[in-house]
Motif scaffolding. Structure first.
Motif, PDB file in Angstrom:
ATOM      1  N   TYR A  47      -2.088   8.194 -19.380  1.00 54.40           N
ATOM      2  CA  TYR A  47      -3.022   6.767 -18.734  1.00 54.40           C
ATOM      3  C   TYR A  47      -1.779   7.322 -17.570  1.00 54.40           C
ATOM      4  O   TYR A  47      -0.929   7.379 -17.348  1.00 54.40           O
ATOM      5  CB  TYR A  47      -2.420   5.553 -19.450  1.00 54.40           C
ATOM      6  CG  TYR A  47      -2.692   4.860 -18.662  1.00 54.40           C
ATOM      7  CD1 TYR A  47      -4.563   4.507 -18.360  1.00 54.40           C
ATOM      8  CD2 TYR A  47      -2.264   3.690 -18.127  1.00 54.40           C
ATOM      9  CE1 TYR A  47      -4.882   3.552 -18.156  1.00 54.40           C
ATOM     10  CE2 TYR A  47      -2.249   2.305 -17.022  1.00 54.40           C
ATOM     11  CZ  TYR A  47      -4.222   2.217 -17.366  1.00 54.40           C
ATOM     12  OH  TYR A  47      -4.798   1.355 -16.259  1.00 54.40           O
ATOM     13  N   LEU A  48      -2.493   6.883 -16.367  1.00 54.65           N
ATOM     14  CA  LEU A  48      -2.305   6.918 -14.630  1.00 54.65           C
ATOM     15  C   LEU A  48      -2.755   5.169 -14.583  1.00 54.65           C
ATOM     16  O   LEU A  48      -3.708   4.746 -14.211  1.00 54.65           O
ATOM     17  CB  LEU A  48      -3.137   7.911 -13.687  1.00 54.65           C
ATOM     18  CG  LEU A  48      -3.352   7.261 -11.973  1.00 54.65           C
ATOM     19  CD1 LEU A  48      -1.257   7.859 -12.299  1.00 54.65           C
ATOM     20  CD2 LEU A  48      -3.533   8.661 -11.516  1.00 54.65           C
ATOM     21  N   GLU A  49      -1.333   4.047 -14.053  1.00 51.42           N
ATOM     22  CA  GLU A  49      -2.030   3.949 -12.901  1.00 51.42           C
ATOM     23  C   GLU A  49      -2.009   3.389 -12.087  1.00 51.42           C
ATOM     24  O   GLU A  49      -0.792   3.870 -11.278  1.00 51.42           O
ATOM     25  CB  GLU A  49      -0.238   2.690 -13.881  1.00 51.42           C
ATOM     26  CG  GLU A  49       0.093   2.557 -15.304  1.00 51.42           C
ATOM     27  CD  GLU A  49       1.410   1.804 -15.493  1.00 51.42           C
ATOM     28  OE1 GLU A  49       1.027   0.352 -15.774  1.00 51.42           O
ATOM     29  OE2 GLU A  49       2.640   2.027 -15.487  1.00 51.42           O
TER      30      GLU A  49
ATOM     31  N   GLU B 287      -4.063   7.318  -7.149  1.00 55.77           N
ATOM     32  CA  GLU B 287      -2.423   6.590  -7.399  1.00 55.77           C
ATOM     33  C   GLU B 287      -2.793   5.991  -5.652  1.00 55.77           C
ATOM     34  O   GLU B 287      -2.212   5.192  -6.089  1.00 55.77           O
ATOM     35  CB  GLU B 287      -1.304   7.852  -7.765  1.00 55.77           C
ATOM     36  CG  GLU B 287      -0.423   6.952  -7.204  1.00 55.77           C
ATOM     37  CD  GLU B 287       0.839   7.775  -7.180  1.00 55.77           C
ATOM     38  OE1 GLU B 287       1.784   8.490  -8.166  1.00 55.77           O
ATOM     39  OE2 GLU B 287       0.332   9.509  -6.921  1.00 55.77           O
ATOM     40  N   LYS B 288      -2.625   6.461  -4.762  1.00 59.60           N
ATOM     41  CA  LYS B 288      -2.914   5.798  -3.566  1.00 59.60           C
ATOM     42  C   LYS B 288      -4.121   5.278  -3.209  1.00 59.60           C
ATOM     43  O   LYS B 288      -4.540   4.294  -2.210  1.00 59.60           O
ATOM     44  CB  LYS B 288      -2.069   6.841  -2.850  1.00 59.60           C
ATOM     45  CG  LYS B 288      -0.797   6.911  -2.774  1.00 59.60           C
ATOM     46  CD  LYS B 288      -0.619   7.648  -1.093  1.00 59.60           C
ATOM     47  CE  LYS B 288      -1.156   9.283  -1.141  1.00 59.60           C
ATOM     48  NZ  LYS B 288      -0.248   9.441   0.005  1.00 59.60           N
ATOM     49  N   GLY B 289      -5.289   6.118  -3.569  1.00 57.86           N
ATOM     50  CA  GLY B 289      -6.674   5.102  -3.600  1.00 57.86           C
ATOM     51  C   GLY B 289      -7.737   6.620  -2.766  1.00 57.86           C
ATOM     52  O   GLY B 289      -6.795   7.824  -2.710  1.00 57.86           O
ATOM     53  N   ILE B 290      -8.892   6.194  -3.086  1.00 59.25           N
ATOM     54  CA  ILE B 290      -9.976   6.851  -3.143  1.00 59.25           C
ATOM     55  C   ILE B 290      -9.947   7.608  -1.819  1.00 59.25           C
ATOM     56  O   ILE B 290     -10.763   8.244  -0.613  1.00 59.25           O
ATOM     57  CB  ILE B 290     -10.826   6.669  -3.838  1.00 59.25           C
ATOM     58  CG1 ILE B 290     -12.341   7.400  -3.483  1.00 59.25           C
ATOM     59  CG2 ILE B 290     -12.138   5.660  -2.469  1.00 59.25           C
ATOM     60  CD1 ILE B 290     -13.100   6.717  -4.438  1.00 59.25           C
ATOM     61  N   GLU B 291      -9.619   6.743  -0.669  1.00 58.97           N
ATOM     62  CA  GLU B 291      -9.563   6.558   1.114  1.00 58.97           C
ATOM     63  C   GLU B 291      -8.672   7.990   1.036  1.00 58.97           C
ATOM     64  O   GLU B 291      -8.574   8.494   2.746  1.00 58.97           O
ATOM     65  CB  GLU B 291      -9.287   5.953   1.603  1.00 58.97           C
ATOM     66  CG  GLU B 291      -8.008   5.349   1.736  1.00 58.97           C
ATOM     67  CD  GLU B 291      -8.042   4.474   0.461  1.00 58.97           C
ATOM     68  OE1 GLU B 291      -7.164   3.104   0.827  1.00 58.97           O
ATOM     69  OE2 GLU B 291      -8.505   4.223  -0.262  1.00 58.97           O
ATOM     70  N   PHE B 292      -7.836   8.534   0.398  1.00 64.74           N
ATOM     71  CA  PHE B 292      -7.021   9.496   0.432  1.00 64.74           C
ATOM     72  C   PHE B 292      -6.993  10.308   0.150  1.00 64.74           C
ATOM     73  O   PHE B 292      -7.664  11.093  -1.181  1.00 64.74           O
ATOM     74  CB  PHE B 292      -5.521   9.526   0.330  1.00 64.74           C
ATOM     75  CG  PHE B 292      -4.859   7.569   1.465  1.00 64.74           C
ATOM     76  CD1 PHE B 292      -4.141   7.641   2.605  1.00 64.74           C
ATOM     77  CD2 PHE B 292      -5.119   6.602   0.337  1.00 64.74           C
ATOM     78  CE1 PHE B 292      -3.914   6.066   2.925  1.00 64.74           C
ATOM     79  CE2 PHE B 292      -4.396   5.423   0.764  1.00 64.74           C
ATOM     80  CZ  PHE B 292      -4.339   5.089   2.543  1.00 64.74           C
TER      81      PHE B 292
ATOM     82  N   ASP C   8      -2.870  14.594  -2.754  1.00 63.91           N
ATOM     83  CA  ASP C   8      -2.000  14.981  -2.292  1.00 63.91           C
ATOM     84  C   ASP C   8      -1.695  13.392  -3.353  1.00 63.91           C
ATOM     85  O   ASP C   8      -0.826  12.666  -2.631  1.00 63.91           O
ATOM     86  CB  ASP C   8      -2.461  13.987  -0.810  1.00 63.91           C
ATOM     87  CG  ASP C   8      -2.300  14.750   1.034  1.00 63.91           C
ATOM     88  OD1 ASP C   8      -1.990  16.505  -0.260  1.00 63.91           O
ATOM     89  OD2 ASP C   8      -2.681  15.017   0.873  1.00 63.91           O
ATOM     90  N   GLN C   9      -2.430  13.289  -4.438  1.00 61.53           N
ATOM     91  CA  GLN C   9      -1.828  12.107  -5.189  1.00 61.53           C
ATOM     92  C   GLN C   9      -1.985  12.370  -6.350  1.00 61.53           C
ATOM     93  O   GLN C   9      -3.233  13.062  -6.498  1.00 61.53           O
ATOM     94  CB  GLN C   9      -2.525  10.305  -4.780  1.00 61.53           C
ATOM     95  CG  GLN C   9      -3.965  11.173  -4.544  1.00 61.53           C
ATOM     96  CD  GLN C   9      -4.612   9.525  -4.345  1.00 61.53           C
ATOM     97  OE1 GLN C   9      -4.336   8.495  -4.377  1.00 61.53           O
ATOM     98  NE2 GLN C   9      -5.967  10.028  -2.709  1.00 61.53           N
TER      99      GLN C   9
END
Length: 301
Positions: A113-115, A246-251, A255-256
């Protein structure tokens, strides 16, 4: 054949009202289980969680010993997050989740699981059509109101926005009470100003979860290409893709940490018209193209 069609019609009306039906029977069959999706992800080099399907609970325990926590347990066949449990952080929670998941389906999936940030991405006609960020049911503290009062305030906002019945109201249920208790809270607790209190773990509409429209123009081209690749992998006309970043779909996903969870061959499109945050998009042009398709065995389960 008539009996099967009648059963499928009942299933569609009972459990899939508002879900699209633009894929052939062959495509829908290829998307029914989490194991099938994971195999396809592996085949196409799509980032996904380590996981396996099991019948014997001790298989999941060995998986936990090898990969550690947190984990997710879910039925191999289900929808709307039914029977799913996450994040599982210890063996006690693992055993409980296994039992509850098997009430839905005897064969069960255990996965890493990834938070992070949870999204539903709808891809159709070779394009990313809509992106929603999904949130578990929650309230935001104002420093003076109890959780019970905050729930009533939030429900009034949802009613004023005419989100019902697609988006559900927050409920003072036993499961919410138990989830709050794990955090040392109850319905009479007063959260601090700006404090976000999650009321239940499931990111689903039924227990009161909500969605936010994300501007799809913010997605890097590499992310767009990835989602289109998933559509092509399943040879589908439309897919609702569930993914955590992890960081967001706009990245850039490279890189995550990024985990593709599953694909939905009959995505629930109605919720795209009822966002709690952001403005609903006009997707009529895309759906007109889908309506013009000749879908084989669309009425066959």
């Amino acid at each position: 054949m008539k009996i099967k069609k009648a059963i499928y019609a009942w299933i569609s009306k009972k459990f899939m009202d508002g879900c699209s039906n633009y894929n052939s029977l062959e495509v829908r069959k290829s998307c029914r289980s989490k194991e099938q999706a994971r195999d396809k992800f592996k085949e196409g080099g799509i980032p996904h969680a380590q996981g396996l399907i099991f019948f014997n609970p001790f298989t999941a325990v060995k998986f936990a010993q090898k990969f550690g926590f947190p984990l997710v347990i879910k039925p191999n066949v289900s929808g709307f997050s039914r029977g799913s449990h996450f994040p599982i952080r210890n063996y006690k929670e693992l055993w409980k989740a296994i039992f509850l998941a098997k009430c839905w389906w005897p064969f069960t999936v255990v996965e890493q699981y990834l938070e992070g940030k949870n999204y539903r991405v709808v891809v159709a006609n070779g394009e990313v059509v809509s992106v929603l960020q999904r949130y578990a049911p929650a309230v935001k503290g104002n420093g003076s109101s109890t959780i019970r009062e905050l729930m009533k305030i939030e429900n009034a906002i949802r009613e004023e926005m005419k989100l019902y019945p697609v988006i559900s109201p927050l409920k003072e249920s036993a499961q919410t009470s138990a989830f709050l208790a794990k955090q040392g809270l109850n319905f009479d607790s007063v959260p601090e100003e700006g404090q976000r209190v999650t009321l239940f773990y499931r990111i689903s509409l039924a227990p009161g979860g909500v969605v936010e429209v994300i501007n799809k123009q913010l997605l890097p081209e590499v992310n767009n290409a990835l989602f289109k690749n998933v559509l092509n992998l399943f040879d589908a006309n439309i897919l609702g893709i569930d993914v955590i970043l992890e960081k967001g779909i706009e990245f850039d996903y490279r890189d995550q940490k990024c985990i593709f969870l599953e694909v939905n061959s009959r995505p629930y499109l109605k919720m795209h018209d009822y966002p709690r945050y952001g403005k609903a998009e006009d997707l009529s042009a895309q759906f007109e193209q889908l309506d013009a398709l000749d879908v084989k065995q669309s009425d066959t389960f």
